[in-house]
Structure formats: C-alpha cells, structure tokens
Design a protein around this motif. Structure first.
Motif, PDB file in Angstrom:
ATOM      1  N   UNK A   1       0.714  -1.236   0.090  1.00  0.00           N
ATOM      2  CA  UNK A   1       0.161   0.071   0.097  1.00  0.00           C
ATOM      3  C   UNK A   1       0.873   1.253   0.066  1.00  0.00           C
ATOM      4  N   UNK A   2       0.092   2.515  -0.072  1.00  0.00           N
ATOM      5  CA  UNK A   2       0.956   3.697  -0.144  1.00  0.00           C
ATOM      6  C   UNK A   2       1.770   4.088   0.858  1.00  0.00           C
ATOM      7  N   UNK A   3       1.567   3.402   2.120  1.00  0.00           N
ATOM      8  CA  UNK A   3       2.239   3.910   3.255  1.00  0.00           C
ATOM      9  C   UNK A   3       3.261   2.983   3.394  1.00  0.00           C
ATOM     10  N   UNK A   4       3.154   1.617   2.864  1.00  0.00           N
ATOM     11  CA  UNK A   4       4.345   0.749   2.730  1.00  0.00           C
ATOM     12  C   UNK A   4       5.310   1.160   1.962  1.00  0.00           C
ATOM     13  N   UNK A   5       5.042   1.836   0.656  1.00  0.00           N
ATOM     14  CA  UNK A   5       5.714   2.356  -0.168  1.00  0.00           C
ATOM     15  C   UNK A   5       6.625   3.676   0.225  1.00  0.00           C
ATOM     16  N   UNK A   6       5.916   4.409   0.949  1.00  0.00           N
ATOM     17  CA  UNK A   6       6.373   5.699   1.389  1.00  0.00           C
ATOM     18  C   UNK A   6       7.493   4.996   2.560  1.00  0.00           C
ATOM     19  N   UNK A   7       7.225   4.144   3.171  1.00  0.00           N
ATOM     20  CA  UNK A   7       7.996   3.758   4.274  1.00  0.00           C
ATOM     21  C   UNK A   7       9.404   3.067   3.438  1.00  0.00           C
ATOM     22  N   UNK A   8       9.308   2.376   2.483  1.00  0.00           N
ATOM     23  CA  UNK A   8      10.426   1.887   1.724  1.00  0.00           C
ATOM     24  C   UNK A   8      11.472   2.752   0.994  1.00  0.00           C
ATOM     25  N   UNK A   9      10.551   3.986   0.645  1.00  0.00           N
ATOM     26  CA  UNK A   9      11.387   4.947  -0.016  1.00  0.00           C
ATOM     27  C   UNK A   9      12.326   5.720   1.065  1.00  0.00           C
ATOM     28  N   UNK A  10      11.593   5.955   2.288  1.00  0.00           N
ATOM     29  CA  UNK A  10      12.371   6.629   3.383  1.00  0.00           C
ATOM     30  C   UNK A  10      13.452   5.761   4.050  1.00  0.00           C
ATOM     31  N   UNK A  11      13.197   4.331   3.874  1.00  0.00           N
ATOM     32  CA  UNK A  11      14.322   3.531   4.144  1.00  0.00           C
ATOM     33  C   UNK A  11      15.614   3.490   3.477  1.00  0.00           C
ATOM     34  N   UNK A  12      15.245   3.380   1.842  1.00  0.00           N
ATOM     35  CA  UNK A  12      16.161   3.506   0.859  1.00  0.00           C
ATOM     36  C   UNK A  12      16.966   4.908   1.082  1.00  0.00           C
ATOM     37  N   UNK A  13      16.314   6.129   1.758  1.00  0.00           N
ATOM     38  CA  UNK A  13      17.035   7.211   1.617  1.00  0.00           C
ATOM     39  C   UNK A  13      17.978   7.127   3.089  1.00  0.00           C
ATOM     40  N   UNK A  14      17.427   6.683   4.037  1.00  0.00           N
ATOM     41  CA  UNK A  14      18.456   6.749   5.285  1.00  0.00           C
ATOM     42  C   UNK A  14      19.530   5.669   5.259  1.00  0.00           C
ATOM     43  N   UNK A  15      19.453   4.755   3.977  1.00  0.00           N
ATOM     44  CA  UNK A  15      20.567   3.928   4.037  1.00  0.00           C
ATOM     45  C   UNK A  15      21.581   4.229   3.112  1.00  0.00           C
ATOM     46  N   UNK A  16      21.248   5.417   2.272  1.00  0.00           N
ATOM     47  CA  UNK A  16      22.161   5.819   1.365  1.00  0.00           C
ATOM     48  C   UNK A  16      21.948   5.184   0.033  1.00  0.00           C
TER      49      UNK A  16
END
Length: 479
Positions: free
Chosen positions: A2-17
């Motif tokens: 869902x959209x929240x899971x997709x957003x969480x995934x994007x933010x996780x990719x961001x904070x892992x560089x």
C-alpha cells in the motif's frame, strides 16, 4: 504494497544511502560533526553549555542496524540537537486568553496527522504563563511524546508548547530541515521510539530516550539531493495511494453492488428463463383473492382489505414478461399485525428466555407483548434504513418469536411467495413510500401501495433458488 508501505520503503532507502548516488566531492559528514564540536566548545566558554555537554556517548557495533556509505556518520540525536520537553501552566483554563498580547498555545490538536507543518493554533495563553512552559520558534521541530508518540512536525509559528511535545533544535548547519523531518517520519525512527518506551506503564517518549536514539547523518549536500528525490517521489506515492483507496473501496463495495444488480435482473424477469408451461401470475392472483374473501367471511379480514387501487402507466418502472403481473403490495399480502398474541408482563417474564425477539432489523434482546409461532415476513416500519438501505429492510422470521411495534408483520399464501416478496422489497427503493426525513416512517397504507412485479409462482421459486446460488458465490469474494 500500500501507499504507506511504499513511502516507508522510499524513506528506508533514503536513510541507508541507496536513494541517490554519493558524490565523492561532497564534504563528508565528519566535517559537520567537527563544526558542531567547535560550536559546543564556544558555547561552553560562553557559559551557555556545561562541559558535560561535550561528552559523546559512543555508539557500539551492536546498535548499528545497517550499513551506510563511507562519507556518512552514525550519530546520537542528543549530540547534534538540543531536545527539551514542553510544559503547561496549571490550571491551564486560568491562563487561556483572547487578548492581543497572548502567546500562541500550540496543541497536538492544531496539527494534521501526516502533515508536515504547524501553521496556526486555536488558542493563546497569558504572557505570565511562559515561565511554566517553553517557547518555540519557526523552524523548530516538535515531536509528540505521549499517546500517538513519535509524530514529527515543523512549526512555522512562534508559540508555547505543553508537556505533550518535545522540541528538537538541531545545531546550525548539521541537518537540512526536510531531511531531519523525513528521518523522524521513517519507520526506522518510529521503531526505535517504540523500543525505547516498550514495557513502560505509561508510554511517554521523554527527551532522554530521543536523545539516545541513533540516526545516519549524510553529507549536507547529499541530504539536499535525498530531499529533492523524496519530494519528487512522494506525490506519485500519494497518487498511487488514492488509486489504491479507490480500488479498495470498489472491491469492498463490489459484492453489494453485484447483489443489487442480480436483484434488479431478478425482479425484471431477466435472471432466469421463462417457462411457457408455468401457471401465469394471474392465476396466483385469483387464488390469493379467493383466500382473502374466505378470510373476510371468517371475520379475519375486513372488506376494505379486498379493495385494489388501480396501477397507472406512470407508476410502472420497467417492462416485465407477459406471464407476470403488476400488482399492489397489499393485494398479495395478509397483514398479521392485528393477530399478535397479547401476553401479560408475568407471562412475558417467564417466556423471555424461550423466544427470539425481532425488531425492524434483526434479533434483539428485548421483549414486547406479542408472540408469533410461524414464518412471517417482517418489514421495518421506521428508521433511516428505510432510505439509505445500508442493510436489508425485510427478512423472514421463523420459530417462535416476539415482534416489536417498529416492524410490519406480513403473511402470504405460501412461503415461496414470501421469499420472493422479501427479496423484492430489499431490491427496490422505498423513498417514495416513506414519510418524514428526521424520523422516516412507512405506514401500512404506504406499504400496501408499493408496486410489485409478480412472476408466476414456479418462476418465483427458480428466481429465489438462483439468487441463493449466485449470492453464495458473491459472498466468497469477501473471503
């Protein structure tokens, strides 16, 4: 996803560089930490910090949850930001004011869940309340610390905060404002906060727990690239979320829509084929008329119950097969309201646990003074459901049961006709037969005037059987 899971995934990719490429020409995050160290030493000399504020709590290998690029650093929130809790002058009602010199009183209720900024507040407090609270300024971060803890906001207004807030002020130049917001909004940060309050009787996220949290710190230039990429992607995630919500809503509504469509096909004679050998509906009407005449002779019906109001062309909503008939509801119905069996309070108290109780919309645990002991059709007499039809308004009661005064009690020549009439009433709009809006009601006269498309009795059986078969398949969609 869902959209929240997709957003969480994007933010996780961001904070892992992993969201944007690293640039070897960027000034590394270690340089930011050196500048913060120098700033802290200056503040110690100026008497604005204590020497203990220079102590850095080392981060052990066991605390590090994932790898980050070489130009990044793992840091504790307390080493790169100032974190403080709000406060409340008490009793707060004595400090609230409408005076022009009042200070903004920022409450969690002034936020939009999932929003980023606090742009206004509804209340103000007297200036003398400031000594019991904390002032925040535009650009400061606020983090909820109780109930729905861990929700970050950036304030765009100056004001005071109560003790349901934590204020987070980064040292200058360490964080891009939006990058810190996205870190604090991430599932990674929220999990840390949850872990730190786990087991507490009251789950409050105090300043020490937030200060002890660790976050990945990229070079400042990369923070800006990360923010730009996130803000490029999030509108698309929002669009995806809206599309997903619409699809979920459609899927949730689909079974009921399909059922309504099937019912409409049924009452228009298109659900099952006609059989030319069926005894036509006109014969069924004659039999019902004959039975009613016998009931009149026996004194169980009145002559007026035989009266039939003609159906005009304007009242006919659709075409029906030649073997069907348009009839008034009251023509084929025997009203049993007057045949309810009265029982005394004492009799009811003894029988209350022995029988079900049917109201306008189902079985309820209350007792009325009437008892029935045969299958009958019950139709709600009043209530909003007559109009909005969120649940079926008609159903067949069986066994021995009580009926309250909010339902019409109806009998038919046979149970097959009763079943067909039940599904017919549940398939049509009753708006034109209902009086009142605040308290919708369908009296007996209005109910009896309902126009009904009546098939031959044999076809009624086929229709009911087909509907039961199709509805069973539709119900599987919900599982």
């Amino acid at each position: 996803m869902n959209a929240q899971q997709l957003k969480n995934s994007i933010l996780q990719e961001a904070i892992q560089g992993r969201l944007v490429p690293q640039d070897p020409t960027d000034e590394p995050a270690s340089a930011l930490l050196e500048r913060i160290r120098a700033e802290k030493e200056r503040l110690v000399k100026a008497g604005k910090l204590k020497k203990k504020d220079l102590v850095v709590n080392p981060i052990s290998e066991d605390e590090i949850p994932f790898d980050i690029p070489d130009s990044w650093e793992w840091v504790r929130m307390g080493d790169i930001t100032v974190i403080a809790r709000g406060g409340s002058p008490r009793p707060i009602k004595e400090y609230l004011t409408d005076a022009p010199n009042g200070l903004n009183w920022i409450k969690i209720g002034d936020t939009d869940k999932g929003g980023k900024y606090i742009n206004s507040c509804k209340e103000k407090i007297k200036p003398e309340g400031l000594k019991k609270t904390r002032m925040v300024h535009p650009g400061d971060f606020l983090l909820t610390n109780s109930m729905s803890f861990g929700r970050p906001y950036i304030t765009n207004i100056e004001g005071c905060i109560h003790d349901g807030w934590l204020m987070i002020s980064p040292y200058a130049g360490v964080f891009d404002q939006s990058y810190l917001y996205y870190i604090l909004s991430s599932a990674y940060a929220y999990k840390q906060f949850c872990d730190k309050v786990a087991g507490a009787v009251v789950q409050n996220l105090n300043s020490d727990k937030v200060a002890d949290s660790i976050v990945p710190l990229p070079p400042l230039a990369e923070q800006k690239r990360i923010v730009a990429k996130i803000e490029e992607l999030l509108p698309k995630v929002e669009e995806y979320g809206k599309a997903q919500e619409a699809l979920d809503k459609l899927n949730a509504e689909l079974p009921d829509r399909l059922k309504k469509s099937v019912l409409q096909e049924a009452i228009e004679g298109r659900l099952v084929p006609q059989d030319p050998t069926d005894e036509p509906a006109s014969v069924l009407l004659a039999k019902i008329r004959q039975e009613k005449e016998q009931l009149v002779k026996a004194g169980k019906l009145k002559k007026k119950d035989l009266a039939v109001k003609p159906i005009s062309e304007d009242e006919i909503p659709f075409e029906i097969p030649d073997s069907w008939e348009w009839v008034r509801f009251g023509t084929i119905t025997i009203n049993r309201d007057s045949e309810r069996i009265p029982l005394s309070v004492d009799q009811r108290s003894k029988l209350v646990k022995s029988y079900d109780y049917y109201g306008a919309s189902g079985v309820i645990d209350k007792v009325d003074k009437y008892l029935f002991d045969k299958p009958l059709l019950l139709i709600g007499e009043d209530g909003a459901n007559l109009i909005n039809r969120s649940t079926p308004i008609a159903f067949i009661a069986k066994g021995k049961y009580w009926v309250n005064n909010h339902a019409h009690v109806l009998d038919y020549q046979n149970e097959d006709l009763m079943k067909y009439m039940c599904l017919y009433i549940n398939s049509i709009s009753l708006v034109e037969y209902v009086t009142g809006t605040a308290q919708p009601k369908m009296n007996q006269e209005k109910m009896n005037s309902i126009v009904v498309a009546l098939p031959p009795l044999a076809e009624q059986k086929r229709i009911v059987a087909k509907i039961e078969e199709v509805f069973a398949e539709i119900d599987k969609l919900k599982k």
